[in-house]
Motif scaffolding. Structure first.
Motif, PDB file in Angstrom:
ATOM      1  N   GLU A  50       0.839  -1.183   0.000  1.00  0.00           N
ATOM      2  CA  GLU A  50       0.000   0.000   0.000  1.00  0.00           C
ATOM      3  C   GLU A  50       0.881   1.242   0.000  1.00  0.00           C
ATOM      4  O   GLU A  50       1.880   1.307   0.707  1.00  0.00           O
ATOM      5  N   ALA A  51       0.464   2.208  -0.802  1.00  0.00           N
ATOM      6  CA  ALA A  51       1.224   3.449  -0.884  1.00  0.00           C
ATOM      7  C   ALA A  51       0.790   4.355   0.264  1.00  0.00           C
ATOM      8  O   ALA A  51      -0.158   5.111   0.155  1.00  0.00           O
ATOM      9  N   VAL A  52       1.480   4.242   1.373  1.00  0.00           N
ATOM     10  CA  VAL A  52       1.186   5.043   2.547  1.00  0.00           C
ATOM     11  C   VAL A  52       2.374   5.953   2.798  1.00  0.00           C
ATOM     12  O   VAL A  52       3.518   5.504   2.806  1.00  0.00           O
ATOM     13  N   ALA A  53       2.079   7.217   2.996  1.00  0.00           N
ATOM     14  CA  ALA A  53       3.154   8.161   3.289  1.00  0.00           C
ATOM     15  C   ALA A  53       3.729   7.827   4.666  1.00  0.00           C
ATOM     16  O   ALA A  53       2.988   7.670   5.630  1.00  0.00           O
ATOM     17  N   PRO A  54       5.034   7.675   4.751  1.00  0.00           N
ATOM     18  CA  PRO A  54       5.623   7.340   6.050  1.00  0.00           C
ATOM     19  C   PRO A  54       5.460   8.502   7.029  1.00  0.00           C
ATOM     20  O   PRO A  54       5.699   9.660   6.684  1.00  0.00           O
ATOM     21  N   ALA A  55       5.028   8.174   8.226  1.00  0.00           N
ATOM     22  CA  ALA A  55       4.865   9.192   9.256  1.00  0.00           C
ATOM     23  C   ALA A  55       6.212   9.513   9.875  1.00  0.00           C
ATOM     24  O   ALA A  55       7.028   8.634  10.103  1.00  0.00           O
ATOM     25  N   GLY A  56       6.437  10.758  10.129  1.00  0.00           N
ATOM     26  CA  GLY A  56       7.640  11.143  10.842  1.00  0.00           C
ATOM     27  C   GLY A  56       8.790  11.568   9.964  1.00  0.00           C
ATOM     28  O   GLY A  56       9.896  11.691  10.445  1.00  0.00           O
ATOM     29  N   ILE A  57       8.547  11.783   8.682  1.00  0.00           N
ATOM     30  CA  ILE A  57       9.627  12.253   7.822  1.00  0.00           C
ATOM     31  C   ILE A  57       9.640  13.782   7.890  1.00  0.00           C
ATOM     32  O   ILE A  57       8.640  14.426   7.638  1.00  0.00           O
ATOM     33  N   ARG A  58      10.777  14.321   8.260  1.00  0.00           N
ATOM     34  CA  ARG A  58      10.897  15.775   8.378  1.00  0.00           C
ATOM     35  C   ARG A  58      11.808  16.295   7.276  1.00  0.00           C
ATOM     36  O   ARG A  58      12.679  15.599   6.776  1.00  0.00           O
ATOM     37  N   ASP A  59      11.587  17.526   6.915  1.00  0.00           N
ATOM     38  CA  ASP A  59      12.439  18.158   5.915  1.00  0.00           C
ATOM     39  C   ASP A  59      13.849  18.297   6.457  1.00  0.00           C
ATOM     40  O   ASP A  59      14.058  18.543   7.645  1.00  0.00           O
ATOM     41  N   ARG A  60      14.794  18.149   5.576  1.00  0.00           N
ATOM     42  CA  ARG A  60      16.185  18.221   5.979  1.00  0.00           C
ATOM     43  C   ARG A  60      16.534  19.672   6.345  1.00  0.00           C
ATOM     44  O   ARG A  60      16.148  20.610   5.650  1.00  0.00           O
ATOM     45  N   GLY A  61      17.247  19.814   7.430  1.00  0.00           N
ATOM     46  CA  GLY A  61      17.692  21.139   7.835  1.00  0.00           C
ATOM     47  C   GLY A  61      16.708  21.889   8.717  1.00  0.00           C
ATOM     48  O   GLY A  61      16.933  23.059   9.014  1.00  0.00           O
ATOM     49  N   THR A  62      15.626  21.259   9.132  1.00  0.00           N
ATOM     50  CA  THR A  62      14.653  21.954   9.976  1.00  0.00           C
ATOM     51  C   THR A  62      15.018  21.893  11.448  1.00  0.00           C
ATOM     52  O   THR A  62      14.332  22.477  12.268  1.00  0.00           O
ATOM     53  N   GLY A  63      16.047  21.180  11.785  1.00  0.00           N
ATOM     54  CA  GLY A  63      16.486  21.109  13.171  1.00  0.00           C
ATOM     55  C   GLY A  63      15.751  20.031  13.940  1.00  0.00           C
ATOM     56  O   GLY A  63      14.996  19.234  13.378  1.00  0.00           O
ATOM     57  N   ARG A  64      15.972  20.025  15.231  1.00  0.00           N
ATOM     58  CA  ARG A  64      15.337  19.028  16.086  1.00  0.00           C
ATOM     59  C   ARG A  64      13.859  19.346  16.234  1.00  0.00           C
ATOM     60  O   ARG A  64      13.460  20.499  16.246  1.00  0.00           O
ATOM     61  N   PRO A  65      13.037  18.295  16.370  1.00  0.00           N
ATOM     62  CA  PRO A  65      11.609  18.569  16.551  1.00  0.00           C
ATOM     63  C   PRO A  65      11.336  19.186  17.926  1.00  0.00           C
ATOM     64  O   PRO A  65      11.992  18.853  18.912  1.00  0.00           O
ATOM     65  N   THR A  66      10.365  20.063  17.954  1.00  0.00           N
ATOM     66  CA  THR A  66       9.951  20.629  19.226  1.00  0.00           C
ATOM     67  C   THR A  66       9.122  19.600  19.974  1.00  0.00           C
ATOM     68  O   THR A  66       8.766  18.548  19.426  1.00  0.00           O
ATOM     69  N   LYS A  67       8.784  19.911  21.200  1.00  0.00           N
ATOM     70  CA  LYS A  67       7.969  18.994  21.984  1.00  0.00           C
ATOM     71  C   LYS A  67       6.615  18.790  21.302  1.00  0.00           C
ATOM     72  O   LYS A  67       6.083  17.681  21.249  1.00  0.00           O
TER      73      LYS A  67
END
Length: 175
Positions: A128-145
């Motif tokens: 199934e073509a499901v978009a993977p959850a949790g992919i962040r753009d490169r260079g955006t830094g660490r995720p906030t809380k």
């Protein structure tokens, strides 16, 4: 060496000849792994040697668990296979159906192993073509809380429910 030849006696266009020699060696290895005339091969050993399972013990476990059928019958690990037998191996949700073309006893390379059976398995179901959850753009830094909680919610790892809006936490003492 001034004549332009290499010191090992081969020229640089020897790639095709080396591949043919490698293929001949692979076939010779398969023939060396074959049992003598009239001998049979154990089911667990054969499914391991043709690379249907990763280890021989996994093959034995699959046989004991009823996941291996030969000509429609559940078999034990020591069942003797013969050329022409139909082997059905259930792996998770997929079933592999192969017909024994050549008996081998030792594990060989994948191209040689593929020549030892005829694969009649149904094609695997499409992913199934499901978009993977949790992919962040490169260079955006660490995720906030907040970003981290959103990712956990998407992955299904969140707790009882998201808390929205300002307010005291459930364990906070009143002032």
């Amino acid at each position: 060496m001034a004549s332009g030849t290499q010191g090992n006696g081969t020229d640089s266009a020897g790639g095709a000849g080396e591949r043919e020699a490698g293929s001949a060696e692979a076939v010779a290895a398969a023939k060396a792994a074959a049992p003598a005339n009239g001998e049979t091969v154990r089911a667990d050993s054969w499914i391991w040697s043709v690379r249907l399972v990763k280890t021989r013990s996994m093959g034995a476990t699959a046989c004991r668990g009823g996941h291996v059928r030969v000509n429609g019958e559940r078999v034990k690990p020591a069942h003797a296979l013969r050329v022409g037998d139909e082997v059905r191996l259930r792996q998770g949700s997929r079933e592999r159906v192969v017909v024994v073309k050549r008996l081998i006893r030792k594990r060989v390379g994948a191209p040689v192993a593929a020549e030892c059976y005829i694969d009649n398995s149904p094609p695997p179901p499409p992913r199934e073509a499901v978009a993977p959850a949790g992919i962040r753009d490169r260079g955006t830094g660490r995720p906030t809380k907040r970003d981290r909680r959103e990712l956990e919610r998407l992955r299904g790892l969140a707790g009882p429910g998201p808390t929205t809006g300002p307010g005291p936490s459930p364990g906070a003492a009143p002032r």
